[in-house]
Every structure is written in structure tokens, then in C-alpha cells.
Design an enzyme around this catalytic site. Structure first.
Site, PDB file in Angstrom:
ATOM      1  CB  SER A   1      -0.998   0.002   1.163  1.00 20.59           C
ATOM      2  OG  SER A   1      -0.370  -0.341   2.352  1.00 20.59           O
TER       3      SER A   1
ATOM      4  CE  LYS B   1       6.026   6.270   9.053  1.00 16.46           C
ATOM      5  NZ  LYS B   1       4.657   6.790   9.076  1.00 16.46           N
TER       6      LYS B   1
ATOM      7  CE  LYS C   1       3.758   4.925  12.779  1.00 14.21           C
ATOM      8  NZ  LYS C   1       2.665   4.173  12.158  1.00 14.21           N
TER       9      LYS C   1
HETATM   10  N1  LIG Z   1       0.489   1.932   4.677  1.00 14.86           N
HETATM   11  C1  LIG Z   1       0.784   3.103   5.224  1.00 14.86           C
HETATM   12  O1  LIG Z   1      -0.114   3.960   5.367  1.00 14.86           O
HETATM   13  C2  LIG Z   1       2.172   3.415   5.648  1.00 14.86           C
HETATM   14  C3  LIG Z   1       3.154   2.450   5.745  1.00 14.86           C
HETATM   15  N2  LIG Z   1       4.407   2.772   6.153  1.00 14.86           N
HETATM   16  C4  LIG Z   1       5.453   1.769   6.274  1.00 14.86           C
HETATM   17  O2  LIG Z   1       5.757   1.222   5.000  1.00 14.86           O
HETATM   18  C5  LIG Z   1       6.252  -0.116   5.145  1.00 14.86           C
HETATM   19  C6  LIG Z   1       5.503  -1.007   4.188  1.00 14.86           C
HETATM   20  O3  LIG Z   1       4.164  -1.027   4.618  1.00 14.86           O
HETATM   21  P1  LIG Z   1       2.903  -1.168   3.675  1.00 14.86           P
HETATM   22  O4  LIG Z   1       3.213  -0.883   2.262  1.00 14.86           O
HETATM   23  O5  LIG Z   1       1.827  -0.399   4.303  1.00 14.86           O
HETATM   24  O6  LIG Z   1       2.632  -2.714   3.872  1.00 14.86           O
HETATM   25  P2  LIG Z   1       1.643  -3.674   3.056  1.00 14.86           P
HETATM   26  O7  LIG Z   1       1.309  -4.784   3.977  1.00 14.86           O
HETATM   27  O8  LIG Z   1       0.553  -2.885   2.424  1.00 14.86           O
HETATM   28  O9  LIG Z   1       2.574  -4.203   1.880  1.00 14.86           O
HETATM   29  C7  LIG Z   1       3.813  -4.782   2.127  1.00 14.86           C
HETATM   30  C8  LIG Z   1       4.400  -5.134   0.788  1.00 14.86           C
HETATM   31  O10 LIG Z   1       5.720  -5.624   0.992  1.00 14.86           O
HETATM   32  C9  LIG Z   1       5.827  -6.800   0.190  1.00 14.86           C
HETATM   33  N3  LIG Z   1       6.873  -7.703   0.667  1.00 14.86           N
HETATM   34  C10 LIG Z   1       6.831  -8.581   1.687  1.00 14.86           C
HETATM   35  N4  LIG Z   1       8.001  -9.251   1.758  1.00 14.86           N
HETATM   36  C11 LIG Z   1       8.765  -8.799   0.734  1.00 14.86           C
HETATM   37  C12 LIG Z   1      10.057  -9.113   0.263  1.00 14.86           C
HETATM   38  N5  LIG Z   1      10.818 -10.031   0.871  1.00 14.86           N
HETATM   39  N6  LIG Z   1      10.515  -8.465  -0.829  1.00 14.86           N
HETATM   40  C13 LIG Z   1       9.772  -7.543  -1.438  1.00 14.86           C
HETATM   41  N7  LIG Z   1       8.538  -7.186  -1.050  1.00 14.86           N
HETATM   42  C14 LIG Z   1       8.051  -7.811   0.035  1.00 14.86           C
HETATM   43  C15 LIG Z   1       4.457  -7.424   0.287  1.00 14.86           C
HETATM   44  O11 LIG Z   1       4.285  -8.382  -0.726  1.00 14.86           O
HETATM   45  P3  LIG Z   1       3.285  -9.616  -0.473  1.00 14.86           P
HETATM   46  O12 LIG Z   1       1.917  -9.005  -0.411  1.00 14.86           O
HETATM   47  O13 LIG Z   1       3.518 -10.469  -1.672  1.00 14.86           O
HETATM   48  O14 LIG Z   1       3.703 -10.256   0.822  1.00 14.86           O
HETATM   49  C16 LIG Z   1       3.593  -6.209   0.082  1.00 14.86           C
HETATM   50  O15 LIG Z   1       3.493  -5.880  -1.272  1.00 14.86           O
HETATM   51  C17 LIG Z   1       6.052  -0.472   6.630  1.00 14.86           C
HETATM   52  O16 LIG Z   1       7.260  -0.334   7.312  1.00 14.86           O
HETATM   53  C18 LIG Z   1       5.044   0.566   7.115  1.00 14.86           C
HETATM   54  O17 LIG Z   1       5.187   0.867   8.495  1.00 14.86           O
HETATM   55  C19 LIG Z   1       4.735   4.055   6.461  1.00 14.86           C
HETATM   56  C20 LIG Z   1       3.806   5.057   6.365  1.00 14.86           C
HETATM   57  C21 LIG Z   1       2.456   4.813   5.953  1.00 14.86           C
HETATM   58  O1  LIG Z   2       2.672   4.796   9.522  1.00 11.15           O
HETATM   59  C1  LIG Z   2       1.530   4.975   9.192  1.00 11.15           C
HETATM   60  C2  LIG Z   2       0.967   6.306   8.994  1.00 11.15           C
HETATM   61  O2  LIG Z   2       1.915   7.312   9.168  1.00 11.15           O
HETATM   62  C3  LIG Z   2       0.644   3.820   8.948  1.00 11.15           C
HETATM   63  O3  LIG Z   2       0.233   3.343  10.166  1.00 11.15           O
HETATM   64  P1  LIG Z   2      -0.148   1.805  10.356  1.00 11.15           P
HETATM   65  O4  LIG Z   2       1.083   1.012   9.970  1.00 11.15           O
HETATM   66  O5  LIG Z   2      -0.525   1.690  11.778  1.00 11.15           O
HETATM   67  O6  LIG Z   2      -1.289   1.537   9.431  1.00 11.15           O
END
Ligand SMILES: NC(=O)C1=CN([C@@H]2O[C@H](COP(=O)(O)OP(=O)(O)OC[C@H]3O[C@@H](n4cnc5c(N)ncnc54)[C@H](OP(=O)(O)O)[C@@H]3O)[C@@H](O)[C@H]2O)C=CC1
Ligand SMILES: O=C(CO)COP(=O)(O)O
Length: 340
Positions: free
Chosen positions: A14, A109, A194
Site C-alpha cells: 500500500s 517504519k 509510534k
Molecule cells: N500503509 C501506510 O499507510 C504506511 C506504511 N508505512 C510503512 O511502510 C512499510 C511497508 O508497509 P505497507 O506498504 O503499508 O505494507 P503492506 O502490507 O501494504 O505491503 C507490504 C508489501 O511488501 C511486500 N513484501 C513482503 N516481503 C517482501 C520481500 N521479501 N521483498 C519484497 N517485497 C516484500 C508485500 O508483498 P506480499 O503481499 O507479496 O507479501 C507487500 O506488497 C512499513 O514499514 C510501514 O510501516 C509508512 C507510512 C504509511
Molecule cells: O505509519 C503509518 C501512517 O503514518 C501507517 O500506520 P499503520 O502502519 O498503523 O497503518
């Protein structure tokens, strides 16, 4: 070496997709790499990440890419947005494919699993000292960012030139305000702690407590974060900004936060495994709690909320017991660590 793209994003979940949409909407050609080729094929076919951001179209300048080699050759700017537990794994995969002029920024994060090390230490261990590093951190729900809703974020890193260029790439007068910060350590820590406090706020609401309790947890959570930050050399003022107060308020108060929803489910009596499964996406705070707890113990930093979340997640404690333990702590001064 010539760039064929302005930036490459690693991680098509995401947040990786949301940042790629934001960059491409700014007019930058952006490659988005994901490790599942079927998922990337779907992105190409649908021009939408239906799994994580349904209903939001991918701009023309966003190019989904299944080959890590192609993605990393295309640009020297590499934005890593994978969950923290695979951060080191992905960097190891990337290392032999990086360009001499690559620069690495992450929006992940969290801390390193088990050790509680900052991700900058993981990056240096895997990649050495050659590449400039940076981090993006702040209150940014993927869905809102991807939809072009107004958002603000902070960026800090090892190289001022790189940080400035990241501000230029990401900043958009219409949708995204990017603040440069010089506290690389503080921005990373804020994004991890957080998550733990958001779980505690969720638990409190799940039990049925109100706004008073939630706000007390945010406020004392900020104190815990600042204490730990000072112990590892971060600047306390950082935590009054996007990566501290900003992200705490966002994730502790809005149900878009997966960490908060996880806590809510626990507060309503669900077990840890079921609660995590039902979220269906990464809940960074589950691991982060162990890492932050371990780091705080190692440094002798008092973090009572973190300790109680740890008890619930790893030692069979209940949210009610955690609340009772926090409420029955010795009376103390708000502004110093001494008793009242
Ligand atoms: N979503 C948000 O609003 C926010 C997220 N973040 C941070 O961003 C980071 C990612 O989160 P987010 O995108 O939300 O997580 P999601 O769960 O939405 O997606 C994680 C993604 O990482 C992929 N993934 C897992 N393992 C691997 C790997 N070994 N190699 C490559 N890709 C991989 C997953 O693929 P698959 O589905 O195939 O497992 C999936 O596409 C986290 O640290 C989160 O805290 C920070 C701010 C906001
Ligand atoms: O880091 C985030 C917003 O800043 C997303 O929070 P969550 O991982 O708790 O969904």
C-alpha cells in the site's frame, strides 16, 4: 550512467504504491518493483493496485516492474518501502544490482527484528559506506496520499544534497508538503515507537475507555519516545514534529492505522494471532514492540506503556491488566522522572 527513470520504488504494497503514485503525479517517471510477478502483472493490466489501493488509478508515469535488476538499473534514486522484517533481506538482494551512483532512501517504519537496531545500521552493514542514505517519516496514510489528499512528511539523511533532491522530487504544492530535517536517527525512531503506542491506544479504546485515556497514552507515549530518543542521540525537538507527535496523533486516533486496529481487536478480547490475521497487512508494531522493549531495557530507559504492550503481546498479559498496571504506578512529577 543515464537514468531512464527519476526514481525506483521497491515494495508494491500500500505505501510503496502510494508514494510511487505521488511521485509520478509530480511528473517524475517512477518504476515500482514488487517481488510477486503476478501482482506486478495485475498492476500493469488494471493500472490500479486493486489489492492494496482499490479504485485509485496509477498515473501514466508509474511503471510497474517485476525485474529487480531492471528496476535498479533505471535510476540512481532507490526508495525502499518494504516491511521492516524484510528490509535487510531486500537490501541484500539489491546490493549486487546497485549502480555506483545509487542513493538509498526508505519509508519503512521499524527496527531490525530481534536486535532493535535502527535501519541505518542495517543498511550500513549490508551496503557499506558507499551510498548516501535517507529516511522518510511522518503522518501519512497510504490511501490518503494516493488519493492526493493534503499530507505532510519529513525527510532526513546522511547527505544534504540527497535530502534536498528528495524534497524536490516529493514535494508538491498541491498535495504533499515535505520538510527537511537533520535528525536521521530521530526520524527513524519516531516511525517505530509510534506503532507501539498506537497499539496501546487501540487497546484502550477496545476496552471501552474514552478520549481521556487515549490522549494520556499519546502524551505519555511521546514522553517515552523522547526519552529513548535522547538515549540514542536523537534531538528531542524532532519528536514535536512529523515523525513524533504528528505520527502518534494520526495512528493513535484514526482507524486507518493497522496498529491501532490491531490494538482495538486485542482490547475487545481477540487473541494476538487472530487479530493480526484479520488485518491482512503488515502490523509493524507487533515486532516493533519487542524491538523497542529490548532496546529500552538495554539502555535502561523507562518505557512503561511499551512494557505493558510487550506483556500483552508476548507474555500472555491482558489489556485490562495492562491498564491496571499503568494506572497503579507510583505518583510522579510530569516534568521530571522523580516521584511527585
Ligand atoms: N500503509 C501506510 O499507510 C504506511 C506504511 N508505512 C510503512 O511502510 C512499510 C511497508 O508497509 P505497507 O506498504 O503499508 O505494507 P503492506 O502490507 O501494504 O505491503 C507490504 C508489501 O511488501 C511486500 N513484501 C513482503 N516481503 C517482501 C520481500 N521479501 N521483498 C519484497 N517485497 C516484500 C508485500 O508483498 P506480499 O503481499 O507479496 O507479501 C507487500 O506488497 C512499513 O514499514 C510501514 O510501516 C509508512 C507510512 C504509511
Ligand atoms: O505509519 C503509518 C501512517 O503514518 C501507517 O500506520 P499503520 O502502519 O498503523 O497503518
Amino acid at each position: 550512467m543515464n537514468n531512464t527513470a527519476d526514481i525506483t520504488v521497491l515494495g508494491a504494497g500500500s505505501y510503496g504504491t502510494a508514494l510511487a503514485i505521488s511521485l509520478a503525479s509530480n511528473g517524475h517517471k517512477t518504476l515500482l518493483w514488487g517481488h510477486e510477478s503476478e501482482h506486478i502483472d495485475n498492476l500493469k493490466r488494471d493500472r490500479c493496485n486493486s489489492e492494496f489501493l482499490p479504485g485509485i488509478a496509477l498515473p501514466d508515469l508509474l511503471i510497474p516492474e517485476a525485474s529487480l535488476a531492471t528496476a535498479l538499473a533505471a535510476s540512481n534514486n532507490v526508495l525502499v518501502v518494504v516491511p521492516s522484517h524484510v528490509f535487510g533481506v531486500v537490501l541484500k538482494q539489491a546490493k549486487p544490482l546497485l549502480r555506483d551512483d545509487s542513493r538509498i532512501v526508505w519509508a519503512t517504519k521499524g527496527l531490525e527484528p530481534e536486535t532493535g537496531r535502527l535501519l541505518q545500521e542495517v543498511a550500513r552493514e549490508v551496503l557499506g559506506d558507499k551510498y548516501p542514505l535517507a529516511v522518510l517519516s511522518g503522518p501519512t496514510f497510504a490511501k490518503e496520499l494516493a488519493a492526493g489528499m493534503p499530507t505532510a512528511i519529513a525527510v532526513a539523511g546522511t547527505d544534504e544534497h540527497f535530502t534536498k533532491e528528495l524534497v524536490e522530487l516529493l514535494h508538491s504544492p498541491k498535495r504533499l508538503r515535505v520538510y527537511a530535517n537533520d535528525d536521521f536517527t530521530g526520524l527513524q525512531l519516531g516511525g517505530a515507537v509510534k506503532n507501539v503506542i498506537a497499539i496501546s491506544a487501540g487497546m484502550s479504546d477496545g476496552i471501552g475507555f474514552g478520549a481521556n485515556a487515549r490522549t494520556a497514552l499519546i502524551t505519555r507515549g511521546l514522553v517515552e519516545l523522547t526519552r529513548l530518543g535522547e538515549a540514542i542521540g536523537a534531538q528531542p525537538s524532532t519528536f514535536m514534529g512529523m515523525a513524533g507527535l504528528g505520527d502518534l496523533v494520526l495512528t493513535c486516533t484514526d482507524n486507518q492505522s493497522r496498529n491501532r486496529r490491531f490494538g482495538l481487536a486485542l482490547g475487545q478480547g481477540q487473541d494476538v494471532e487472530t487479530a493480526q490475521k484479520e488485518i491482512g497487512q503488515v502490523v509493524e508494531g507487533y515486532r516493533n514492540t519487542k524491538e523497542v522493549y529490548t532496546l529500552a531495557k538495554r539502555l535502561g530507559v523507562e518505557m512503561p506503556i511499551t512494557e505493558q504492550v510487550y506483556r500483552v503481546l508476548y507474555q500472555g498479559g491482558t489489556p485490562h491488566e495492562a491498564a491496571k498496571a499503568l494506572l497503579s504506578r507510583d505518583k510522579k512529577s510530569e516534568t521530571s522522572d522523580s516521584d511527585s
